[in-house]
Write an enzyme that holds these catalytic residues in place. Structure first.
Site, PDB file in Angstrom:
ATOM      1  N   SER A 101      57.091  24.848 -26.987  1.00  0.00           N
ATOM      2  CA  SER A 101      57.488  24.689 -28.386  1.00  0.00           C
ATOM      3  C   SER A 101      57.514  26.013 -29.150  1.00  0.00           C
ATOM      4  O   SER A 101      58.307  26.177 -30.072  1.00  0.00           O
ATOM      5  CB  SER A 101      56.587  23.684 -29.096  1.00  0.00           C
ATOM      6  OG  SER A 101      55.262  24.159 -29.178  1.00  0.00           O
ATOM      7  N   PHE A 103      58.715  28.809 -28.176  1.00  0.00           N
ATOM      8  CA  PHE A 103      60.042  29.396 -27.995  1.00  0.00           C
ATOM      9  C   PHE A 103      61.112  28.546 -28.673  1.00  0.00           C
ATOM     10  O   PHE A 103      62.080  29.081 -29.217  1.00  0.00           O
ATOM     11  CB  PHE A 103      60.335  29.587 -26.502  1.00  0.00           C
ATOM     12  CG  PHE A 103      59.483  30.666 -25.895  1.00  0.00           C
ATOM     13  CD1 PHE A 103      59.901  31.976 -25.902  1.00  0.00           C
ATOM     14  CD2 PHE A 103      58.253  30.361 -25.355  1.00  0.00           C
ATOM     15  CE1 PHE A 103      59.107  32.981 -25.377  1.00  0.00           C
ATOM     16  CE2 PHE A 103      57.440  31.349 -24.817  1.00  0.00           C
ATOM     17  CZ  PHE A 103      57.871  32.664 -24.829  1.00  0.00           C
ATOM     18  N   ALA A 104      60.963  27.233 -28.643  1.00  0.00           N
ATOM     19  CA  ALA A 104      61.906  26.355 -29.331  1.00  0.00           C
ATOM     20  C   ALA A 104      61.854  26.615 -30.839  1.00  0.00           C
ATOM     21  O   ALA A 104      62.889  26.638 -31.508  1.00  0.00           O
ATOM     22  CB  ALA A 104      61.584  24.893 -29.027  1.00  0.00           C
ATOM     23  N   ARG A 105      60.662  26.838 -31.370  1.00  0.00           N
ATOM     24  CA  ARG A 105      60.521  27.115 -32.808  1.00  0.00           C
ATOM     25  C   ARG A 105      61.102  28.466 -33.188  1.00  0.00           C
ATOM     26  O   ARG A 105      61.421  28.705 -34.350  1.00  0.00           O
ATOM     27  CB  ARG A 105      59.048  27.038 -33.201  1.00  0.00           C
ATOM     28  CG  ARG A 105      58.507  25.631 -33.090  1.00  0.00           C
ATOM     29  CD  ARG A 105      57.025  25.586 -33.308  1.00  0.00           C
ATOM     30  NE  ARG A 105      56.507  24.290 -32.880  1.00  0.00           N
ATOM     31  CZ  ARG A 105      55.368  23.775 -33.273  1.00  0.00           C
ATOM     32  NH1 ARG A 105      54.595  24.433 -34.111  1.00  0.00           N
ATOM     33  NH2 ARG A 105      54.989  22.610 -32.828  1.00  0.00           N
ATOM     34  N   ASP A 116      63.680  18.494  -8.447  1.00  0.00           N
ATOM     35  CA  ASP A 116      63.712  17.348  -7.547  1.00  0.00           C
ATOM     36  C   ASP A 116      62.544  17.337  -6.570  1.00  0.00           C
ATOM     37  O   ASP A 116      62.030  18.397  -6.184  1.00  0.00           O
ATOM     38  CB  ASP A 116      65.015  17.349  -6.744  1.00  0.00           C
ATOM     39  CG  ASP A 116      66.229  17.102  -7.616  1.00  0.00           C
ATOM     40  OD1 ASP A 116      66.181  16.156  -8.428  1.00  0.00           O
ATOM     41  OD2 ASP A 116      67.219  17.847  -7.493  1.00  0.00           O
ATOM     42  N   GLU A 126      68.420  27.949 -17.464  1.00  0.00           N
ATOM     43  CA  GLU A 126      69.428  28.360 -18.437  1.00  0.00           C
ATOM     44  C   GLU A 126      68.745  28.402 -19.802  1.00  0.00           C
ATOM     45  O   GLU A 126      68.111  27.429 -20.205  1.00  0.00           O
ATOM     46  CB  GLU A 126      70.593  27.377 -18.481  1.00  0.00           C
ATOM     47  CG  GLU A 126      71.278  27.185 -17.152  1.00  0.00           C
ATOM     48  CD  GLU A 126      70.599  26.174 -16.238  1.00  0.00           C
ATOM     49  OE1 GLU A 126      69.783  25.352 -16.727  1.00  0.00           O
ATOM     50  OE2 GLU A 126      70.843  26.218 -15.036  1.00  0.00           O
ATOM     51  N   TYR A 158      64.771  16.891  -1.540  1.00  0.00           N
ATOM     52  CA  TYR A 158      65.777  17.891  -1.879  1.00  0.00           C
ATOM     53  C   TYR A 158      65.984  18.880  -0.734  1.00  0.00           C
ATOM     54  O   TYR A 158      65.037  19.459  -0.217  1.00  0.00           O
ATOM     55  CB  TYR A 158      65.364  18.653  -3.147  1.00  0.00           C
ATOM     56  CG  TYR A 158      66.414  19.649  -3.568  1.00  0.00           C
ATOM     57  CD1 TYR A 158      67.557  19.241  -4.244  1.00  0.00           C
ATOM     58  CD2 TYR A 158      66.284  21.000  -3.273  1.00  0.00           C
ATOM     59  CE1 TYR A 158      68.533  20.146  -4.615  1.00  0.00           C
ATOM     60  CE2 TYR A 158      67.250  21.920  -3.646  1.00  0.00           C
ATOM     61  CZ  TYR A 158      68.371  21.489  -4.318  1.00  0.00           C
ATOM     62  OH  TYR A 158      69.333  22.387  -4.684  1.00  0.00           O
TER      63      TYR A 158
END
Length: 174
Positions: A101, A103-105, A116, A126, A158
């Protein structure tokens, strides 16, 4: 069911789940935090990526960032980054990847990402820039992975084209 820190530690101790290197602050309440590696790649502007061949060598500009100088994510820029850690999931765990959060903020975003069951490798992620430039640094905890146990071990773990990846791995054709 989402694994608790207790369950994650049991998986790690039994070497069913491998995270290397494993730091004191890696295991959290209900998941693990992973760090930026030193390699970052940005896409050159205005260049075409052919999805049939996925020949991105002339489109990607990759650098090894210094832990002191960092790497600048420009507004609305799409970059590829890698985790410092090598991760191996057993056949009964799936990882849901979220951006921490902090970095999101700061305005950064990652698209929904799944690790997987049976995956082995460093994780290429990304990262999309927000409205302001954001400086990031190798070694920073930036991802939070929540593990879910499958109802039974997967029949076909996978074995895809990104199995065993190290560093930033560009897209590969099917």
């Amino acid at each position: 069911m989402i694994l608790s820190d207790w369950d994650i530690r049991v998986y790690l101790e039994k070497k069913l789940l491998i995270i290397d290197p494993l730091f004191e602050d890696t295991v959290r309440e209900n998941g693990v935090d992973l760090r930026f590696g030193s390699k970052f790649c940005r896409f050159g502007e205005g260049k075409i990526i052919d999805t049939k061949t996925m020949n991105v060598s002339e489109v990607l500009e990759c650098i090894d960032a210094d832990e002191h100088a960092g790497f600048l994510v420009r507004p609305a820029e799409h970059i590829l980054a890698t985790t410092l850690e090598w991760v191996e999931l057993p056949h009964d765990l799936v990882g849901l990847v979220n951006l921490r959060s902090t970095f999101a903020r700061a305005g950064l975003y990652i698209p929904p990402t799944v690790i997987d069951a049976g995956f082995k490798g460093q994780i290429t992620i990304e990262l999309i820039g927000g409205p302001n430039p954001v400086k990031i640094y190798p070694g920073q905890r930036f991802l939070h992975v929540v593990f879910l146990r499958t109802s039974s071990p997967v029949y076909r773990p996978y074995q895809g084209k990104y199995q065993g990846q190290r560093g930033v791995t560009p897209p590969r054709p099917d």
